[in-house]
Design a protein around this motif. Structure first.
Motif, PDB file in Angstrom:
ATOM      1  N   SER A 155      71.202  91.317  80.218  1.00  0.00           N
ATOM      2  CA  SER A 155      72.328  91.687  80.377  1.00  0.00           C
ATOM      3  C   SER A 155      73.159  91.126  81.635  1.00  0.00           C
ATOM      4  O   SER A 155      73.690  91.826  82.446  1.00  0.00           O
ATOM      5  N   SER A 156      72.907  89.822  81.840  1.00  0.00           N
ATOM      6  CA  SER A 156      73.553  88.936  82.783  1.00  0.00           C
ATOM      7  C   SER A 156      73.247  89.293  84.141  1.00  0.00           C
ATOM      8  O   SER A 156      73.961  89.078  85.077  1.00  0.00           O
ATOM      9  N   SER A 157      72.047  90.014  84.476  1.00  0.00           N
ATOM     10  CA  SER A 157      71.654  90.769  85.828  1.00  0.00           C
ATOM     11  C   SER A 157      71.354  89.447  86.775  1.00  0.00           C
ATOM     12  O   SER A 157      71.020  88.371  86.335  1.00  0.00           O
TER      13      SER A 157
ATOM     14  N   LEU B 139      67.641 100.495  86.401  1.00  0.00           N
ATOM     15  CA  LEU B 139      68.357  99.814  85.360  1.00  0.00           C
ATOM     16  C   LEU B 139      69.685  99.766  85.541  1.00  0.00           C
ATOM     17  O   LEU B 139      70.253 100.208  86.504  1.00  0.00           O
ATOM     18  N   LYS B 140      70.245  99.004  84.884  1.00  0.00           N
ATOM     19  CA  LYS B 140      71.734  98.664  84.901  1.00  0.00           C
ATOM     20  C   LYS B 140      72.206  98.912  83.335  1.00  0.00           C
ATOM     21  O   LYS B 140      71.563  98.427  82.502  1.00  0.00           O
ATOM     22  N   MET B 141      73.458  99.571  83.372  1.00  0.00           N
ATOM     23  CA  MET B 141      74.183  99.710  82.055  1.00  0.00           C
ATOM     24  C   MET B 141      75.250  98.568  82.173  1.00  0.00           C
ATOM     25  O   MET B 141      75.739  98.324  83.282  1.00  0.00           O
ATOM     26  N   GLY B 142      75.497  98.290  80.987  1.00  0.00           N
ATOM     27  CA  GLY B 142      76.703  97.211  81.054  1.00  0.00           C
ATOM     28  C   GLY B 142      77.546  97.332  80.026  1.00  0.00           C
ATOM     29  O   GLY B 142      76.963  98.189  79.033  1.00  0.00           O
ATOM     30  N   LEU B 143      78.823  96.700  80.033  1.00  0.00           N
ATOM     31  CA  LEU B 143      79.741  97.200  79.062  1.00  0.00           C
ATOM     32  C   LEU B 143      80.035  98.711  78.787  1.00  0.00           C
ATOM     33  O   LEU B 143      80.035  98.804  77.454  1.00  0.00           O
ATOM     34  N   THR B 144      80.075  99.380  79.620  1.00  0.00           N
ATOM     35  CA  THR B 144      80.538 100.748  79.496  1.00  0.00           C
ATOM     36  C   THR B 144      81.874 101.103  79.926  1.00  0.00           C
ATOM     37  O   THR B 144      82.280 101.995  79.618  1.00  0.00           O
TER      38      THR B 144
ATOM     39  N   LYS C 231      79.402  82.082  78.647  1.00  0.00           N
ATOM     40  CA  LYS C 231      79.797  82.344  77.282  1.00  0.00           C
ATOM     41  C   LYS C 231      78.737  82.785  76.136  1.00  0.00           C
ATOM     42  O   LYS C 231      77.881  81.767  76.010  1.00  0.00           O
ATOM     43  N   TYR C 232      78.892  83.441  75.473  1.00  0.00           N
ATOM     44  CA  TYR C 232      77.773  84.260  74.653  1.00  0.00           C
ATOM     45  C   TYR C 232      78.459  84.982  73.608  1.00  0.00           C
ATOM     46  O   TYR C 232      79.713  85.442  73.922  1.00  0.00           O
ATOM     47  N   PHE C 233      77.890  85.147  72.243  1.00  0.00           N
ATOM     48  CA  PHE C 233      78.875  85.706  71.175  1.00  0.00           C
ATOM     49  C   PHE C 233      78.273  86.924  70.635  1.00  0.00           C
ATOM     50  O   PHE C 233      78.717  87.514  69.700  1.00  0.00           O
TER      51      PHE C 233
HETATM   52  C1  OOG Z   1      77.093  91.683  80.508  1.00  0.00           C
HETATM   53  C2  OOG Z   1      76.855  92.638  81.714  1.00  0.00           C
HETATM   54  C3  OOG Z   1      78.014  93.652  81.734  1.00  0.00           C
HETATM   55  C4  OOG Z   1      78.995  95.702  83.011  1.00  0.00           C
HETATM   56  O1  OOG Z   1      78.802  96.353  84.286  1.00  0.00           O
HETATM   57  O2  OOG Z   1      79.736  95.721  82.274  1.00  0.00           O
HETATM   58  C5  OOG Z   1      77.926  94.502  82.734  1.00  0.00           C
HETATM   59  C6  OOG Z   1      78.040  90.698  81.056  1.00  0.00           C
HETATM   60  O3  OOG Z   1      79.241  90.922  81.658  1.00  0.00           O
HETATM   61  O4  OOG Z   1      78.011  89.529  80.785  1.00  0.00           O
HETATM   62  O5  OOG Z   1      76.826  94.497  83.808  1.00  0.00           O
END
Ligand code: OOG
Ligand code: MG
Length: 263
Positions: A161-163, A61-66, A149-151
């Motif tokens: 999550s944009s992987s 799994l990946k965490m994002g926006l951390t 771009k997404y909001f």
């Molecule tokens: C979302 C995914 C963010 C991270 O490491 O913060 C991410 C994005 O940037 O579109 O993978």
């Protein structure tokens, strides 16, 4: 009007086709303002089912926006997760092909490999005990949405999550051997530094991304299996990739990893 399982499947198929065809689509919330975060994780899971049905294997799994840098770059305010499959891994020192992707970016991360399953609310110590190793890592993101771009959080979560791809460093060390929140991370493109940060930029301490991930999974009745790779999230904003780029990440105690970008 709330969404049905059929809606989830249709939207997962739309994003899956966009990814496979390297075509941009409008953020889902444009046409579906009612899309909730639980809907978005259901769409994400459905998208992963489409991939595993074609032979891909979930590896983590990946965490994002951390990190604050990433939350600012994407203008969103809370962490999210996505699923990694074996097909997404580029070997360290390998080649990433732009063909078949839309507008990929790269970002510097720390990854963990779990030796034991983790479930629900756990402490930092429990997360450290369960992680056999830490590695330097880079994530290559790609968004299926127009202009990247997404909001809203539901948009990005539905899009896994944009992987896109990820690269793991060859050096694996037990996380307790490292000063995990004080590692210098430096990302270079073609020999010039483009991003740098201390690893504390990631959740204050990258192992806390594992703690947070377990909480997010528990909200959906899920857990983190033993043997998972966990990307803790980027320490800095992501960097747009160009053909011919040579990208290198160096992390204190975890060595250097690189990837070449081809057309
Ligand atoms: C979302 C995914 C963010 C991270 O490491 O913060 C991410 C994005 O940037 O579109 O993978
Ligand atoms: Mg990332």
């Amino acid at each position: 009007m709330s969404m049905t399982e059929r809606n989830h499947q249709e939207l997962a198929r739309l994003l899956d086709e966009a990814r496979l065809g390297a075509r941009e689509v409008s953020p889902l919330t444009r046409a579906h303002a009612e899309l909730s975060l639980p809907d978005a994780y259901a769409i994400q899971a459905e998208g992963i089912r489409l991939r595993t049905a074609r032979g891909e294997r979930v590896v983590g799994l990946k965490m994002g926006l951390t990190s604050e840098a990433k939350r600012k770059q994407m203008n969103l305010d809370s962490p999210v997760y996505g699923v990694l499959t074996d097909r997404m891994q580029v070997p360290a020192g390998g080649v990433f092909k732009l063909q078949g992707t839309i507008h990929p970016k790269i970002e510097p991360e720390i990854a963990f490999r779990t030796a034991r399953a983790l479930r629900g609310r756990i402490t930092r110590e429990e997360a450290l005990d369960a992680c056999a190793s830490a590695m330097a890592a880079m994530e290559i993101l790609d968004s299926r949405y127009t202009d990247f771009k997404y909001f809203s959080l539901p948009d990005v979560v539905a899009d896994n999550s944009s992987s896109s791809m990820f690269v793991l460093g060859a050096t694996e060390r037990p996380p307790r051997e490292l000063d995990l929140a004080r590692l210098n991370m430096s990302m270079e493109v073609n020999g010039a530094q483009v991003q740098s940060a201390l690893s504390s930029a990631i959740s204050g301490d990258p192992i806390l991304s594992v703690v947070q991930l377990c909480e997010l999974l528990a909200e959906r009745g899920e857990s983190l299996p033993a043997g998972s790779i966990v990307l803790a999230g980027a320490a800095t904003a992501a960097h747009m990739l160009q053909p011919g780029d040579q990208v290198r990440l160096t992390v204190d105690g975890l060595g250097t990893l690189s990837v070449s970008v081809a057309q």
